[in-house]
Design an enzyme around this catalytic site. Structure first.
Site, PDB file in Angstrom:
ATOM      1  N   SER A 175       0.644  -1.621   0.146  1.00 16.81           N
ATOM      2  CA  SER A 175       0.112  -0.214   0.045  1.00 16.81           C
ATOM      3  C   SER A 175       1.197   1.289  -0.565  1.00 16.81           C
ATOM      4  O   SER A 175       0.541   2.280  -0.776  1.00 16.81           O
ATOM      5  CB  SER A 175      -0.934   0.137   1.248  1.00 16.81           C
ATOM      6  OG  SER A 175      -0.121  -0.070   2.602  1.00 16.81           O
TER       7      SER A 175
ATOM      8  N   HIS B  42       1.497   4.527   4.428  1.00 19.31           N
ATOM      9  CA  HIS B  42       0.274   5.286   3.682  1.00 19.31           C
ATOM     10  C   HIS B  42       0.755   6.676   3.426  1.00 19.31           C
ATOM     11  O   HIS B  42       1.155   7.559   2.274  1.00 19.31           O
ATOM     12  CB  HIS B  42      -1.130   5.615   3.856  1.00 19.31           C
ATOM     13  CG  HIS B  42      -1.096   4.071   4.020  1.00 19.31           C
ATOM     14  ND1 HIS B  42      -3.067   3.282   4.652  1.00 19.31           N
ATOM     15  CD2 HIS B  42      -1.250   2.679   3.404  1.00 19.31           C
ATOM     16  CE1 HIS B  42      -2.613   2.372   4.366  1.00 19.31           C
ATOM     17  NE2 HIS B  42      -2.133   1.645   4.488  1.00 19.31           N
TER      18      HIS B  42
END
Length: 297
Positions: A214, A269
Site C-alpha cells: 500500500s 501510506h
C-alpha cells in the site's frame, strides 16, 4: 491573458480548444466585432499561436487533434486501462504481483513461519524494538549485518485476501501505466524509493509485524496525479479518485478504521504518498513532459 488570433466566426475551434485544455493551458475564445478572438496564458502565447496556425492550415494535423480529443474523451477510459493491458507489456509490475501472490501462499497470508520471519523488517525472535531508540538500533543492525533486503521485503507481505486483492488491483491499475508510458526504470525508481521509505517510517511507528504494497500504491497515486498537473496529462487519474484515496488515508487515523477495517499502516501510506509527489517533480524523457514539447507535435 494575451490575444493571439482573430478568426472568422464560422471557423470551428471546438476540438482545438478542447485539445489545448487537455494540455493544461488556459484558453478563452470570445466573439468580438464579428470575429472569434482567441486568448491564452501569456507564458504560452507564442507556442499556442504557432500551433493554431498549423491547425488552421494543415488538414492532417487538424485530424490528429480531433482524434486525440475524441480518444481522451472516451468515458471510463482510465477504468478500462487494466483490462486492455497484457502482463507482457508491463512484466515488471506483473512480476511483483506474482511475487506477492507467492509470498501470500507460502506464508498463509502472514500467519507465521520462517519465510515470514525472513521477510519482516526485523526478526522478532532476535531483536527488541519496544521504543523508538531500539528501532533505530535495529535499522543500523540491518545495515551492519547485511540484511538490506528487510528494508524492501515487507512490501511483499499481506495479511488477508482483501488486503492483497486491494493492493494488487491498484498496483496493476497504476503501475502498468507508469511502466508502459514512462518505462521500467521510472517505475522501479518509484517502487524502490517508496517501498524503502514507507517501510522504515512504518517500522518506526509500530513494530516489525507489518506489510503490504500500500505504501507503493499511495506513491503511484501521488505520482500519477501530481505528474499530470506538474507537466502534462499522461495518466489522467481523476480528481475524485485522488480525493477518495486522501480520504482513505485520513480515515486510517481514526478509531473507526481500527474497529471495522483493521489496523492500517498509516505511516507507510503517508510516506508513500509524499514519496510519489516528490518523484513527480522529475520529468520523464519518454513522457515528453513540458507543455512546450507537447505543443510542438
Amino acid at each position: 491573458m494575451q490575444k493571439i488570433a482573430e478568426l472568422p466566426v464560422d471557423e470551428d475551434l471546438r476540438f482545438f480548444v478542447r485539445w489545448i485544455i487537455l494540455h493544461r493551458v488556459s484558453i478563452r475564445v470570445v466573439e468580438e466585432r464579428g470575429v472569434q478572438v482567441v486568448y491564452v496564458d501569456n507564458s504560452m502565447a507564442r507556442d499556442v499561436q504557432s500551433v493554431l496556425m498549423r491547425y488552421s492550415t494543415d488538414p492532417e494535423f487538424r485530424t490528429t487533434v480531433r482524434s486525440e480529443v475524441e480518444h481522451k474523451s472516451r468515458p471510463l477510459e482510465i477504468a478500462k486501462w487494466h483490462t486492455v493491458t497484457r502482463p507482457a507489456q508491463a512484466w515488471v509490475v506483473a512480476g511483483l504481483i506474482a511475487i506477492c501472490a507467492f509470498v501470500a501462499l507460502i506464508t498463509s497470508l502472514g500467519s507465521g513461519g520462517p519465510v515470514l520471519r525472513a521477510l519482516t523488517f526485523a526478526d522478532p525472535f532476535h531483536v527488541v524494538d519496544d521504543t523508538i531508540r531500539q528501532r533505530l538500533d535495529v535499522i543500523l543492525l540491518n545495515i551492519t549485518e547485511g540484511q538490506l533486503w528487510r528494508f524492501l521485503t515487507p512490501a511483499f507481505l499481506h495479511f488477508s485476501m482483501m488486503h492483497i486483492l486491494f493492493n494488487m488491483m491498484w498496483l496493476w491499475y497504476l503501475g502498468a501505466m507508469v511502466e508502459i508510458k514512462q518505462g521500467r526504470q521510472r517505475f522501479l525508481l518509484i517502487f524502490m524509493f517508496s517501498a524503502i521509505l514507507s517501510n522504515i517510517g512504518q517500522y518506526l511507528e509500530s513494530d516489525q509485524l507489518f506489510g503490504g504494497m500500500s505504501g507503493v500504491v499511495y506513491a503511484l497515486f501521488g505520482y500519477c496525479w501530481f505528474y499530470d498537473r506538474r507537466f502534462r496529462p499522461v495518466f489522467r487519474v481523476p480528481d475524485g479518485l485522488f480525493i477518495f484515496i486522501i480520504g482513505w488515508l485520513l480515515l486510517g487515523y481514526t478509531g473507526w478504521a481500527d474497529a471495522y477495517v483493521g489496523k492500517m499502516a498509516n505511516s507507510a501510506h503517508l510516506i508513500g504518498l509524499l514519496s510519489g509527489l516528490l518523484l513527480a517533480l522529475l520529468p520523464s524523457r519518454r513522457g515528453q513532459d513540458s507543455e512546450q514539447q507537447l505543443l510542438h507535435p
